[in-house]
Design a protein around this motif. Structure first.
Motif, PDB file in Angstrom:
ATOM      1  N   LEU A  65       0.825  -1.200   0.000  1.00 42.27           N
ATOM      2  CA  LEU A  65       0.000   0.000   0.000  1.00 42.27           C
ATOM      3  C   LEU A  65       0.861   1.251   0.000  1.00 42.27           C
ATOM      4  O   LEU A  65       1.900   1.293   0.653  1.00 42.27           O
ATOM      5  N   GLU A  66       0.411   2.240  -0.735  1.00 45.59           N
ATOM      6  CA  GLU A  66       0.993   3.583  -0.675  1.00 45.59           C
ATOM      7  C   GLU A  66       0.181   4.381   0.335  1.00 45.59           C
ATOM      8  O   GLU A  66      -0.907   3.958   0.744  1.00 45.59           O
ATOM      9  N   LEU A  67       0.653   5.555   0.708  1.00 40.96           N
ATOM     10  CA  LEU A  67      -0.083   6.419   1.618  1.00 40.96           C
ATOM     11  C   LEU A  67      -1.488   6.673   1.073  1.00 40.96           C
ATOM     12  O   LEU A  67      -1.665   6.985  -0.108  1.00 40.96           O
ATOM     13  N   ASN A  68      -2.486   6.501   1.910  1.00 41.49           N
ATOM     14  CA  ASN A  68      -3.914   6.699   1.637  1.00 41.49           C
ATOM     15  C   ASN A  68      -4.547   5.619   0.782  1.00 41.49           C
ATOM     16  O   ASN A  68      -5.744   5.665   0.537  1.00 41.49           O
ATOM     17  N   SER A  69      -3.788   4.652   0.288  1.00 47.64           N
ATOM     18  CA  SER A  69      -4.417   3.587  -0.483  1.00 47.64           C
ATOM     19  C   SER A  69      -5.091   2.595   0.462  1.00 47.64           C
ATOM     20  O   SER A  69      -4.816   2.559   1.659  1.00 47.64           O
ATOM     21  N   ILE A  70      -5.995   1.794  -0.104  1.00 52.22           N
ATOM     22  CA  ILE A  70      -6.837   0.900   0.692  1.00 52.22           C
ATOM     23  C   ILE A  70      -6.688  -0.531   0.190  1.00 52.22           C
ATOM     24  O   ILE A  70      -6.712  -0.784  -1.012  1.00 52.22           O
ATOM     25  N   LEU A  71      -6.572  -1.442   1.136  1.00 49.69           N
ATOM     26  CA  LEU A  71      -6.657  -2.865   0.843  1.00 49.69           C
ATOM     27  C   LEU A  71      -8.095  -3.281   1.140  1.00 49.69           C
ATOM     28  O   LEU A  71      -8.585  -3.091   2.251  1.00 49.69           O
TER      29      LEU A  71
END
Length: 179
Positions: A65-71
């Motif tokens: 994940l990158e910053l602010n991304s969602i799994l």
């Protein structure tokens, strides 16, 4: 006319720039598993070896994940249409194997790096114990300036088939937050 062109160009440029309201990137791995083999096992069994994420064994798969991304972890393949699949619990652990607690009110991890978010189309009180959780989201809300942040997470899942409940079973994948 030249001033109008510059003003118009500036307005277009600013309207196309990124903002904080952009939709975060969502990683939704394709999850499959051998349900028939899993339901033969005793409750509490680790079924990680029966599960794949994007075709890779769950034991070696890492969601990055990158910053602010969602799994977004949803319903896996391998189930019958009539089967119910429930994420009963999720436990996050840091590099040292220590549990990272999720605050029940804010849904933010004790280390401040992760946030559990309500999936699109689900009610605001989705995680309050009133619903069977069939999909869950975790968002990277902070990164480290010293390197990537690695977590493992234990998913406890329940399968309901033809009125019989199986599990809970353990699945053990990983998350990396890229700095």
């Amino acid at each position: 006319m030249k001033k109008l062109s510059i003003l118009l160009f500036s307005a277009i440029l600013f309207s196309c720039s990124s903002s904080d309201s952009e939709t975060p990137l969502i990683e939704a791995p394709n999850i499959t598993f051998d349900v028939n083999a899993a339901i033969l096992l005793a409750p509490g069994s680790d079924i990680t070896s029966l599960v794949t994420f994007n075709g890779q064994p769950a034991a070696t798969y890492t969601s990055t994940l990158e910053l602010n991304s969602i799994l977004s972890v949803g319903r896996p393949g391998g189930l019958l249409a009539s089967d119910e699949f429930i994420y009963d619990n999720v436990v996050f652990k840091d590099n040292n194997g220590e549990e990272v607690i999720i605050d029940e009110n804010t849904l933010i991890s004790s280390d401040g790096n992760l946030k559990i978010t309500v999936p699109a189309g689900k009610p605001a009180d989705y995680y309050d114990g009133n619903y069977d959780i069939d999909v869950f989201n975790v968002q990277a809300i902070k990164t480290s300036s010293t390197g990537d942040i690695d977590y493992k997470y234990d998913l406890y899942v329940i399968i309901k088939r033809n009125g019989t409940e199986y599990g809970p079973f353990l699945i053990d994948p990983k998350i990396k937050i890229r700095s």
